[in-house]
Write a protein that holds these residues in place. Structure first.
Motif, short mmCIF file in Angstrom:
data_model
loop_
_atom_site.label_atom_id
_atom_site.label_comp_id
_atom_site.label_asym_id
_atom_site.label_seq_id
_atom_site.Cartn_x
_atom_site.Cartn_y
_atom_site.Cartn_z
N TYR A 162 0.84 -1.21 0.00
CA TYR A 162 0.00 0.00 0.00
C TYR A 162 0.88 1.27 0.00
O TYR A 162 0.68 2.18 -0.78
CB TYR A 162 -0.92 -0.03 1.23
N HIS A 163 1.90 1.26 0.85
CA HIS A 163 2.75 2.44 0.95
C HIS A 163 3.59 2.65 -0.32
O HIS A 163 3.82 3.78 -0.74
CB HIS A 163 3.62 2.38 2.20
N THR A 164 4.00 1.57 -0.92
CA THR A 164 4.76 1.71 -2.18
C THR A 164 3.87 2.36 -3.24
O THR A 164 4.33 3.25 -3.97
CB THR A 164 5.21 0.31 -2.69
N LEU A 165 2.62 1.94 -3.29
CA LEU A 165 1.71 2.53 -4.27
C LEU A 165 1.47 4.02 -3.98
O LEU A 165 1.45 4.84 -4.90
CB LEU A 165 0.38 1.76 -4.30
N LEU A 166 1.32 4.36 -2.70
CA LEU A 166 1.14 5.79 -2.34
C LEU A 166 2.36 6.59 -2.78
O LEU A 166 2.24 7.67 -3.35
CB LEU A 166 0.99 5.95 -0.83
N ASP A 167 3.54 6.02 -2.51
CA ASP A 167 4.79 6.72 -2.86
C ASP A 167 4.89 6.96 -4.36
O ASP A 167 5.48 7.93 -4.82
CB ASP A 167 6.02 5.91 -2.42
N ARG A 177 -11.18 21.80 9.29
CA ARG A 177 -10.85 20.89 8.19
C ARG A 177 -9.34 20.68 8.20
O ARG A 177 -8.57 21.64 8.12
CB ARG A 177 -11.28 21.49 6.85
N GLN A 178 -8.93 19.45 8.30
CA GLN A 178 -7.50 19.19 8.29
C GLN A 178 -7.15 18.37 7.07
O GLN A 178 -7.96 17.58 6.61
CB GLN A 178 -7.13 18.38 9.54
N LYS A 179 -5.93 18.56 6.61
CA LYS A 179 -5.51 17.74 5.47
C LYS A 179 -5.23 16.33 6.01
O LYS A 179 -4.53 16.17 7.02
CB LYS A 179 -4.24 18.35 4.86
N ILE A 180 -5.84 15.35 5.37
CA ILE A 180 -5.69 13.99 5.89
C ILE A 180 -4.44 13.33 5.31
O ILE A 180 -4.18 13.40 4.11
CB ILE A 180 -6.95 13.17 5.59
N ASN A 181 -3.72 12.69 6.20
CA ASN A 181 -2.55 11.92 5.77
C ASN A 181 -3.04 10.49 5.55
O ASN A 181 -3.56 9.86 6.46
CB ASN A 181 -1.52 12.01 6.89
N TYR A 182 -2.88 10.00 4.33
CA TYR A 182 -3.49 8.70 4.01
C TYR A 182 -2.61 7.49 4.30
O TYR A 182 -2.91 6.39 3.89
CB TYR A 182 -3.96 8.69 2.56
N GLU A 183 -1.53 7.73 5.03
CA GLU A 183 -0.71 6.56 5.40
C GLU A 183 -1.50 5.70 6.39
O GLU A 183 -2.33 6.20 7.13
CB GLU A 183 0.57 7.03 6.07
N LEU A 184 -1.22 4.42 6.37
CA LEU A 184 -1.93 3.54 7.32
C LEU A 184 -0.93 2.93 8.28
O LEU A 184 0.23 2.75 7.95
CB LEU A 184 -2.67 2.44 6.55
#
Ligand code: ATP
Ligand code: MG
Length: 418
Positions: free
Chosen positions: A299-304, A411-418
């Protein structure tokens, strides 16, 4: 029946609490006996009753063939299985398994490279006993005489607290490699010791598990997950190098990174605890936990690489499920449940606006929330989310409304890391 290994225990010797046998089981046995057949309570039920536990199910063994059983129980009976044909009898809301004694003559038994592919050769009770896996599973309770027939010194082994395989270990583990997983399960569930030689035999024969259909391996894995002592089963599976056969990627990650080893242990403890407290469990939960180890790096590789969080989550989920197919076949319904649980981990990040309602009322919310709490144990960054989703469950509709639409919510910017 004449068998020199047979030990018979009478009522005063075995003290099996026969009152715990379900009325339907008694009825089925009575009916078979009334029709002139032999019929016994066998397997896990006798073993568990002798150990003072509540049996999960009541298996029956008889010399009646599946066709005889069908004739006697008519519409209440269905013959199932090809590999191992047996009768299911429907009584109330339960299904009772009635197996015909397996024999020793060659006949409708198919063996490929030592592995039994099909076994429908019928025989006598003493022949049946030695075809069973462990001595403590080869005990037959005769309800009318109130005696236990023990053909493989099972009572002795139970008293000693040891799990003993019947027959030659190499032959028996090759015949059906799933017996190795069953050994670990009974060790964990019943606290029976695995002898050093059994451990070595399992290590030597573990590669045969690759020959077992992966759908059957998944069923066995779930039985293991829900045996009530999965933490202990995990230690044994790891020591015997079986965990990496079932879940190679998760095993590697848990081995290399303590954080993920601890995560798994917590997950197993969570399920063990639920079972000890009579709470419901679903195979989706622990399957999602073990597969999570493999999912996260993908998942993180795809986000990167710039993939958006939604696509990355779905792509990574599909990839993980496809990779796993060669080892354990996770049924589609369970895969879907896992996908929903993981999608909710992303949705938990959104703690304002009307999306909160649909998250809260999602059918997978409960399992996903438990999963969030589990992740929170090893990731302090999740504490705000854990607190939010815990509190909101006990709030009034007005309270929820002011919390998620209130002025204070920035409203905060969401960090989509899990
Ligand atoms: P539990 O129901 O608590 O999981 P169990 O021992 O009753 O344990 P079942 O799968 O219900 O397990 O099987 C019933 C019985 O059938 C066992 O006790 C054993 O005697 C026999 N058996 C099951 N699977 C095998 C196998 N793979 N090889 C040999 N015998 C088996
Ligand atoms: Mg059983």
């Amino acid at each position: 029946m004449l068998n020199q290994n047979l030990i018979t225990y009478n009522k005063s010797e075995h003290r099996l609490p026969s009152g715990e046998i379900s009325p339907a089981t008694k009825k089925i046995i009575d009916k078979l006996v009334d029709h002139g057949f032999e019929a016994y309570l066998v397997g896990g039920a006798v073993r568990d009753l002798l150990l003072g536990l509540h049996p999960k199910d009541f298996d029956i063994a008889t010399d009646a063939t599946p066709e005889d059983i069908k004739r006697i129980f008519k519409g209440k009976c269905r013959i199932i299985g090809r590999r191992f044909r047996l009768a299911h009898i429907y009584m109330g809301n339960s299904i009772y398994e009635v197996a015909t004694f397996r024999g020793s003559d060659p006949g409708d038994r198919v063996v490929k490279q030592g592995q039994i592919i099909r076994d429908n050769v019928f025989g006598t009770v003493d022949q049946d006993a030695i075809r069973r896996d462990f001595s403590c599973n080869a005990l037959y309770y005769d309800m009318h005489e109130e005696t236990i027939l023990d053909f493989a010194a099972g009572v002795h082994d139970l008293k000693k607290g040891e799990l003993k395989l019947i027959g030659n270990p190499n032959k028996r583990f090759i015949e059906d490699p799933v017996r190795m997983l069953r050994a670990v399960r009974f060790h964990a569930k019943l606290g029976l010791a695995l002898t050093d030689s059994m451990r070595q035999d399992i290590i030597n024969n573990r590669h045969h598990l690759h020959k077992v259909p992966t759908a059957r391996l998944f069923d066995e894995a779930v039985k293991m997950f829900h045996c009530g002592n999965m933490e202990i089963a995990y230690y044994a599976l790891s020591e015997l190098q079986l965990f990496n056969i079932l879940l190679p990627v998760a095993a590697k990650i848990a081995n290399q990174q303590e954080q993920w080893h601890d995560f798994l242990i917590q997950a197993f403890r969570n399920t063990d605890h639920r079972l000890k407290n009579g709470l419901s469990v679903t195979p989706v939960f622990l399957t999602a936990c073990v597969m999570w180890l493999e999912f996260i790096p993908i998942y993180h590789t795809l986000l990167d690489k710039g993939t958006n969080s939604h696509d990355a989550l779905h792509e990574a989920t599909t990839l993980v499920m496809t990779n796993q197919r060669d080892y354990l076949m996770i049924p589609k319904a369970i895969q879907n449940g896992i996908r929903q649980m993981w999608t909710l981990q992303l949705r938990f990040k959104k703690m304002s606006g009307k999306g909160v309602y649909s998250t809260l009322h999602h059918p997978r919310f409960r399992a996903a929330y438990d999963f969030l709490l589990l992740r929170n144990l090893s990731n302090s960054e999740l504490s705000q989310q854990a607190e939010f989703w815990t509190n909101i469950q006990n709030m009034s509709p007005e309270g929820i409304k002011s919390l998620i639409f209130g002025k204070k919510v920035k409203r905060q910017k969401i960090n989509y890391e899990l």
